[in-house]
Design a protein around this motif. Structure first.
Motif, short mmCIF file in Angstrom:
data_model
loop_
_atom_site.label_atom_id
_atom_site.label_comp_id
_atom_site.label_asym_id
_atom_site.label_seq_id
_atom_site.Cartn_x
_atom_site.Cartn_y
_atom_site.Cartn_z
N LEU A 178 0.83 -1.21 0.00
CA LEU A 178 0.00 0.00 0.00
C LEU A 178 0.86 1.26 0.00
O LEU A 178 0.59 2.22 -0.73
CB LEU A 178 -0.93 0.00 1.21
CG LEU A 178 -1.77 1.27 1.39
CD1 LEU A 178 -2.77 1.39 0.24
CD2 LEU A 178 -2.51 1.26 2.73
N ARG A 179 1.90 1.27 0.81
CA ARG A 179 2.69 2.50 0.95
C ARG A 179 3.43 2.86 -0.33
O ARG A 179 3.71 4.03 -0.57
CB ARG A 179 3.70 2.35 2.09
CG ARG A 179 3.07 2.38 3.47
CD ARG A 179 4.12 2.66 4.53
NE ARG A 179 5.26 1.77 4.42
CZ ARG A 179 6.44 2.02 4.96
NH1 ARG A 179 6.64 3.13 5.63
NH2 ARG A 179 7.42 1.15 4.85
N THR A 180 3.75 1.88 -1.15
CA THR A 180 4.51 2.17 -2.36
C THR A 180 3.65 2.19 -3.62
O THR A 180 4.01 2.84 -4.59
CB THR A 180 5.63 1.13 -2.57
OG1 THR A 180 5.08 -0.18 -2.43
CG2 THR A 180 6.74 1.32 -1.56
N PHE A 318 11.75 2.42 -8.50
CA PHE A 318 12.02 1.09 -7.98
C PHE A 318 11.32 0.08 -8.87
O PHE A 318 10.43 0.40 -9.65
CB PHE A 318 11.55 0.93 -6.52
CG PHE A 318 10.06 0.72 -6.36
CD1 PHE A 318 9.20 1.79 -6.28
CD2 PHE A 318 9.53 -0.56 -6.29
CE1 PHE A 318 7.84 1.61 -6.13
CE2 PHE A 318 8.16 -0.77 -6.13
CZ PHE A 318 7.32 0.32 -6.06
N TRP A 319 11.77 -1.17 -8.74
CA TRP A 319 11.11 -2.26 -9.45
C TRP A 319 10.95 -3.42 -8.49
O TRP A 319 11.65 -3.53 -7.48
CB TRP A 319 11.90 -2.67 -10.68
CG TRP A 319 13.05 -3.57 -10.40
CD1 TRP A 319 13.07 -4.95 -10.44
CD2 TRP A 319 14.38 -3.19 -10.01
NE1 TRP A 319 14.33 -5.42 -10.10
CE2 TRP A 319 15.15 -4.37 -9.83
CE3 TRP A 319 14.99 -1.95 -9.80
CZ2 TRP A 319 16.47 -4.34 -9.45
CZ3 TRP A 319 16.33 -1.93 -9.41
CH2 TRP A 319 17.05 -3.11 -9.26
N SER A 320 10.03 -4.31 -8.82
CA SER A 320 9.83 -5.52 -8.04
C SER A 320 9.44 -6.64 -8.98
O SER A 320 8.56 -6.47 -9.83
CB SER A 320 8.72 -5.30 -6.99
OG SER A 320 8.48 -6.51 -6.27
N GLN A 328 7.35 -1.80 -12.35
CA GLN A 328 8.30 -0.68 -12.35
C GLN A 328 7.54 0.61 -12.07
O GLN A 328 6.47 0.85 -12.64
CB GLN A 328 8.98 -0.57 -13.71
CG GLN A 328 9.84 -1.77 -14.08
CD GLN A 328 10.28 -1.71 -15.53
OE1 GLN A 328 9.51 -2.05 -16.43
NE2 GLN A 328 11.51 -1.27 -15.76
N VAL A 329 8.13 1.43 -11.21
CA VAL A 329 7.48 2.70 -10.85
C VAL A 329 8.51 3.82 -10.87
O VAL A 329 9.53 3.75 -10.17
CB VAL A 329 6.83 2.63 -9.45
CG1 VAL A 329 6.24 3.99 -9.07
CG2 VAL A 329 5.75 1.56 -9.41
N ALA A 361 3.26 9.59 -11.04
CA ALA A 361 4.10 8.40 -11.25
C ALA A 361 3.81 7.78 -12.61
O ALA A 361 2.72 7.94 -13.16
CB ALA A 361 3.87 7.38 -10.13
N ALA A 362 4.81 7.08 -13.12
CA ALA A 362 4.67 6.26 -14.33
C ALA A 362 4.87 4.81 -13.92
O ALA A 362 5.81 4.49 -13.20
CB ALA A 362 5.69 6.67 -15.37
N ILE A 363 3.97 3.94 -14.39
CA ILE A 363 3.97 2.55 -13.93
C ILE A 363 4.01 1.60 -15.11
O ILE A 363 3.32 1.80 -16.11
CB ILE A 363 2.70 2.25 -13.11
CG1 ILE A 363 2.60 3.21 -11.92
CG2 ILE A 363 2.66 0.81 -12.63
CD1 ILE A 363 1.36 4.04 -11.93
N GLY A 364 4.82 0.57 -14.98
CA GLY A 364 4.82 -0.52 -15.94
C GLY A 364 4.53 -1.83 -15.24
O GLY A 364 5.11 -2.12 -14.20
#
Length: 380
Positions: A178-180, A318-320, A328-329, A361-364
């Motif tokens: 949630l926080r990220t 960051f990525w996960s 990716q964010v 933010a940009a998200i992939g």
């Protein structure tokens, strides 16, 4: 000049390499708490835990490149006290190292559940040794519980599920990460884990760990529910490793306070997870726990050690990796950010996050090319 770097992970290593790259020929000493040569932490909770990478693949540089740095490595040693007036650092073996310039890159320490007994089968995952200890126990355990559904907790849950374990993921927030990632994207992460068979217990805390004969057997939740388990991974976040700086006169405030040049005091700089820096434009302070940030800060500090006046003004990234999904964010997602899809199909999407009319933010989601395009919206 005599440069002393305390912290031998990616931040400290990058400072040393950048100094040499810029022509610095003076003394370099690097103190590392672990006995291992510098290694990459992001693969620990994924490729190393699942066994798809050998440990050697996490090494950031081979022996030849480390030797080429012409640095004095003091690995397996802990800094115990800083004496700024003397320009000196005391180590746990009694040595006192003096410096003309000090770089603090000591990173983080994992949080643990307070007030709980020491039980076998309860793990944290921050270091390579901790990862290998958890990996050994994962080979025989069948039921695994992860407490904390942040980035690390979700990655560990995904790794354990990939290994075929029955996994329970517990977190007090309503959705993972949630926080990220905020509510909307965190909901997608929840569905991802459910679809792979992870049992999610969100919106609940942990009352206590339950053990038998010195080994964990369960987790008691409020209301009397018991989650039976053979292994527990505590992924409760971390705290900056600043204990050795107590009494030094440096400002400690959930990290080591620095200005925007990452200077904490005369001849003292900080990089990486431990550094909390000020943004003079907004008056706010920030601390990021990402590999990308550590590298970017190291380049700023190396330049400033050599007379520069660079400021740290990052776009957080960051990525996960969870299962076959790469998240990716770029930028920051607030808890109530709304996603606007730019490109998507059944298995991937690129999006921007918007809040109060602003793109934040940009998200992939499995879409590296799309996130690069989305990032242009963020820059605009």
């Amino acid at each position: 000049m005599n440069v002393l770097i305390v912290g031998a992970s990616v931040g400290g290593l990058t400072v040393a390499e950048a100094l040499r790259h810029k022509g610095y020929t003076g003394s370099l000493r690097i103190v590392g708490e672990e006995s291992h040569p510098p290694y990459d932490r992001p693969p620990l909770s994924k490729e190393v835990l699942t066994g798809t990478w050998p440990v050697e693949r996490t090494h950031l540089r081979d022996e030849q490149r480390l030797a080429a740095l012409d640095a004095d490595w003091l690995l397996g040693r802990t800094a115990e006290r800083l004496r700024p007036a003397d320009h000196a650092v005391e180590l746990d073996d009694g040595r006192v190292l003096t410096y003309d310039a000090l770089v603090i890159a000591t990173g983080l320490k994992p949080r643990r559940l307070p007030g709980q007994p020491h039980l076998a089968g309860v793990h944290t995952l921050r270091t390579l040794d901790e990862t290998l200890a958890l990996k050994r126990e994962l080979q025989v355990a069948q039921r695994v519980s992860v407490v904390g559904a942040g980035v690390l907790g979700c990655e560990v849950a995904a790794a354990a599920r990939t290994l075929g374990k029955a996994v329970t993921l517990i977190d007090p927030e309503p959705v993972p990460m949630l926080r990220t990632l905020g509510h909307e994207l965190g909901g997608r992460v929840a569905e991802l884990h459910r679809s792979r068979g992870v049992r999610l217990r969100t919106g609940t805390t942990v009352s206590r760990l339950v053990g038998e004969n010195g080994r964990v057997t369960g987790i008691a939740l409020p209301g009397g529910e018991l989650v039976e388990t053979e292994l527990v991974v505590l992924a409760l976040g971390s705290v900056p490793a600043t204990g050795w700086l107590a009494g030094s006169g440096l400002t400690l405030d959930d990290g080591l306070r620095c200005d925007s040049t990452l200077r904490a005091a005369d001849d003292v700089y900080a990089v990486g997870d431990v550094a909390r820096w000020s943004d003079p434009a907004t008056g706010t302070t920030h601390r990021l726990e990402t590999r990308t940030n550590a590298t970017e800060q190291a380049l700023v500090v190396a330049a400033n050690l050599l007379g520069g006046q660079r400021h740290h003004r990052p776009v957080p990234y960051f990525w996960s990796d969870q299962y076959e999904i790469k998240i990716q964010v770029h930028g920051v997602l607030g808890p109530h950010a709304r996603l606007r899809l730019l490109d998507h199909d059944d298995s991937r999407f690129a999006a921007v996050a918007e809040e109060n009319g602003t793109t934040t933010a940009a998200i992939g989601w499995n879409h590296p090319r799309g996130v690069r395009t989305a990032r242009r919206h963020l820059a605009a």
